[in-house]
Design a protein around this motif. Structure first.
Motif, short mmCIF file in Angstrom:
data_model
loop_
_atom_site.label_atom_id
_atom_site.label_comp_id
_atom_site.label_asym_id
_atom_site.label_seq_id
_atom_site.Cartn_x
_atom_site.Cartn_y
_atom_site.Cartn_z
N ALA A 472 0.81 -1.22 0.00
CA ALA A 472 0.00 0.00 0.00
C ALA A 472 0.84 1.27 0.00
N PHE A 474 0.03 5.05 1.22
CA PHE A 474 -1.03 5.68 2.01
C PHE A 474 -0.72 7.14 2.31
N SER A 476 -0.17 9.71 4.60
CA SER A 476 0.20 9.78 6.01
C SER A 476 0.11 11.19 6.57
N TRP A 490 -6.92 4.01 8.86
CA TRP A 490 -6.14 3.38 7.80
C TRP A 490 -6.93 3.29 6.50
N ALA A 493 -6.74 6.62 4.73
CA ALA A 493 -5.37 6.95 4.34
C ALA A 493 -4.91 6.10 3.15
N ILE A 494 -5.25 4.80 3.18
CA ILE A 494 -4.84 3.92 2.08
C ILE A 494 -5.62 4.24 0.81
N TYR A 505 -7.42 -0.46 -5.55
CA TYR A 505 -7.48 -0.82 -4.14
C TYR A 505 -8.81 -1.51 -3.87
N TYR A 509 -7.38 -4.48 3.63
CA TYR A 509 -5.96 -4.34 3.90
C TYR A 509 -5.53 -5.19 5.09
#
Length: 593
Positions: A472, A474, A476, A490, A493-494, A505, A509
């Motif tokens: 991934a 992401f 941040s 998460w 963010a991902i 995606y 995850y």
């Protein structure tokens, strides 16, 4: 005698000829204005013997270094173009380019600007914009923070990133490499720009902002511009010492202790000794710096080198100055020892023996980083922070848990200089231990190109798409509600990071263990602190797990049946000698009697 006279006459003729030629050139240079100074100089140099140089100097102007040191760069403090005031950093760059007309294009062609480069050995595009890492994973979707370590200026809008290839020359940041006030700072979240107004420091990010205060003040760009000169360790270290988000985090052999190191820490950069700047080894031409992490000449084979020259494409090596036989001796015994040590250089990199530990300047390095634990909050709702007895943050809610170490013994591997990297969008390929190699190094004891090298191996636990297997990317860092540091979510963010990277995606995850190799090449210890024989030639020594080389003293290299045969052969030989001696003595006694 005939030969001596003949030689003497020729010597006289030669000196007379040189004298007449020199006189003709001097007269011609003085009375023929059309003949250029450069041509005159060339002819003078060509005709002059060494003992004649002093007399020539009064006819030909000689360049002499002034009080500011080298002829280039000049003292910029009184340059009219740099007096300011400057209301933007781009104005400083425009002033620089008014004299250094090619500098902008040169910088924009380097990896310091593009964050990418072609590796001809692996046929891969490398650079931080192209590959994963085990720290912040990727700058994609995080550029407005990450460009705090970029040689350019972007948008000051935290949510707007201007791609490097869409920027003009005045966006090149000259000051980050040439400032000597040591006060110049690029501010995160505003595209690598310096502060032009008072800016609040984000909690927990004081080290990145370069202050212990809750704010930074506007920069005096004119004062900074007037200070510029050749880069120092402080300039290079401003980024390279703080990679990965903090002092010493990433490399292990690069941290702020090298700003003013002792002889014990680094013999080359010793502030009271050689005091080498970075470019003493990383020679630079047209803003291209030799010696990068992605292209290493792990086993130079040439017998002679130019200091700082490019070997194997783009790397500098110890052999550039120390040759392929670096150990010398003054007497018979020390010469024998030196000869033995020189045989080790066939298989062992200089760094292996001469950098016994890294992170030994008082600054620890981050060895492990676990993203899977991130997201915990303190009772007051702020990110949870936990520290060990040394004050090192072993947990931070926005990043996860860490393991810090100092005085670290490297891990050793056969290495031929080739690293194959996971590119953005690659699928994970765990090894038998379930670990994904972010970069896999190549080398063996039989390829003729490898040596035993020291490494820092940094380990993490990173998110990946459990359906596609793609590691991934992401989001941040940021002030928006999709960044992990704002919401600790998460999924958001991902999703944002994968979209920015133009990757699919699935919405599912998980976390996978990763590792990344960092070759160790700095913090060279004095020779008295280099590794001794017993540190390797022993059971459970430093090279215990290195195969393909025989080391006396290591039990795994011992074959009992071969040793028994050897002992038997020695015993039989000794017995034969004794029996032969006894027979000779017996015969001698018989003759005497």
């Amino acid at each position: 005698m005939a030969f001596v006279r003949h030689q003497t006459n020729h010597s006289l003729d030669r000196y007379v000829s040189r004298g007449l030629a020199l006189l003709a050139i001097i007269v011609f240079a003085n009375y023929a204005p059309a003949f250029g100074t450069e041509q005159s100089q060339a002819l003078l140099n060509a005709q002059s013997a060494p003992q004649e140089q002093a007399s020539i100097a009064k006819f030909v102007p000689q360049e002499v270094d002034g009080p500011v040191g080298k002829k280039t760069p000049q003292d910029h403090s009184h340059f009219k173009q740099l007096q300011g005031p400057f209301t933007s950093p781009e104005q400083v760059t425009q002033a620089c380019l008014s004299c250094h007309t090619h500098a902008g294009k040169q910088v924009m062609s380097t990896i310091h600007w593009t964050w990418k480069a072609w590796n001809p050995k692996t046929k891969q595009m490398v650079g931080k914009s192209q590959v994963y890492n085990t720290f912040c994973v990727s700058p994609i979707s995080n550029e407005q923070f990450c460009t705090v370590c970029h040689v350019g200026y972007g948008s000051t809008d935290p949510n707007k990133f201007i791609p490097f290839d869409q920027r003009t020359e005045d966006k090149v940041d000259c000051l980050v490499c040439h400032d000597q006030t040591k006060n110049y700072r690029k501010i995160p979240f505003i595209g690598g720009n310096p502060a032009m107004e008072k800016i609040a420091v984000r909690p927990g990010c004081n080290e990145v902002y370069g202050t212990d205060k809750p704010y930074v003040l506007p920069q005096d760009l004119a004062k900074i511009a007037q200070s510029v000169t050749a880069p120092t360790r402080s300039n290079c270290g401003g980024c390279h010492f703080y990679g990965g988000g903090g002092d010493g985090v990433k490399h292990g052999d690069l941290d702020s202790s090298l700003l003013n190191p002792s002889h014990e820490l680094d013999v080359h950069m010793d502030a009271k000794g050689l005091n080498f700047p970075c470019q003493q080894c990383h020679q630079t031409k047209d803003h291209k710096v030799t010696g990068e992490h992605y292209a290493i000449d792990a086993s130079p084979k040439q017998s002679a080198f130019i200091p700082g020259g490019e070997h194997n494409g783009n790397a500098t090596a110890c052999q550039s100055c120390h040759s392929l036989a670096p150990h010398k001796g003054k007497d018979l015994i020390s010469q024998q020892i030196a000869s033995t040590l020189n045989t080790h250089t066939r298989d062992i990199a200089c760094e292996t023996c001469h950098i016994p530990e890294f992170a030994r300047g008082g600054k620890p390095t981050k060895m492990n980083w676990n993203y899977a634990t991130a997201g915990k909050l303190a009772p007051n709702g702020s990110p949870l922070v936990m520290e060990d007895e040394n004050g090192r943050n072993t947990y931070w809610g926005v990043k996860g848990s860490f393991l810090w170490e100092d005085n670290v013994v490297p891990e050793y591997r056969w290495f031929n200089g080739t690293e194959r990297w996971m590119h953005i969008g690659d699928k994970i390929q765990p090894d038998q231990n379930g670990i994904v190699g972010i970069n896999n190094i190549e080398g063996s004891p039989t390829d003729g190109q490898s040596k035993i090298w020291p490494f820092k191996i940094s380990r993490n636990n990173q998110p990946y798409d459990t359906q596609s297997g793609i590691l991934a990317v992401f989001h941040s860092f940021g002030f928006d509600q999709d960044s992990f540091t704002m919401t600790y979510n998460w999924q958001k963010a991902i999703t944002t990071g994968m979209k920015a990277a133009k990757l699919p995606y699935s919405g599912q995850y998980g976390f996978v263990k990763t590792q990344m190799y960092w070759p160790i090449a700095h913090m060279v210890a004095p020779k008295t602190k280099a590794l001794g024989c017993a540190q390797c030639h022993a059971d459970n020594g430093r090279l215990q797990n290195i195969d393909g080389v025989y080391m006396p003293g290591r039990s795994k290299d011992h074959q009992p049946w071969i040793e028994r045969m050897g002992f038997l052969a020695v015993a039989l030989t000794l017995a034969g000698v004794i029996i032969h001696g006894l027979i000779r003595i017996t015969l001698w006694l018989r003759r005497r009697s």
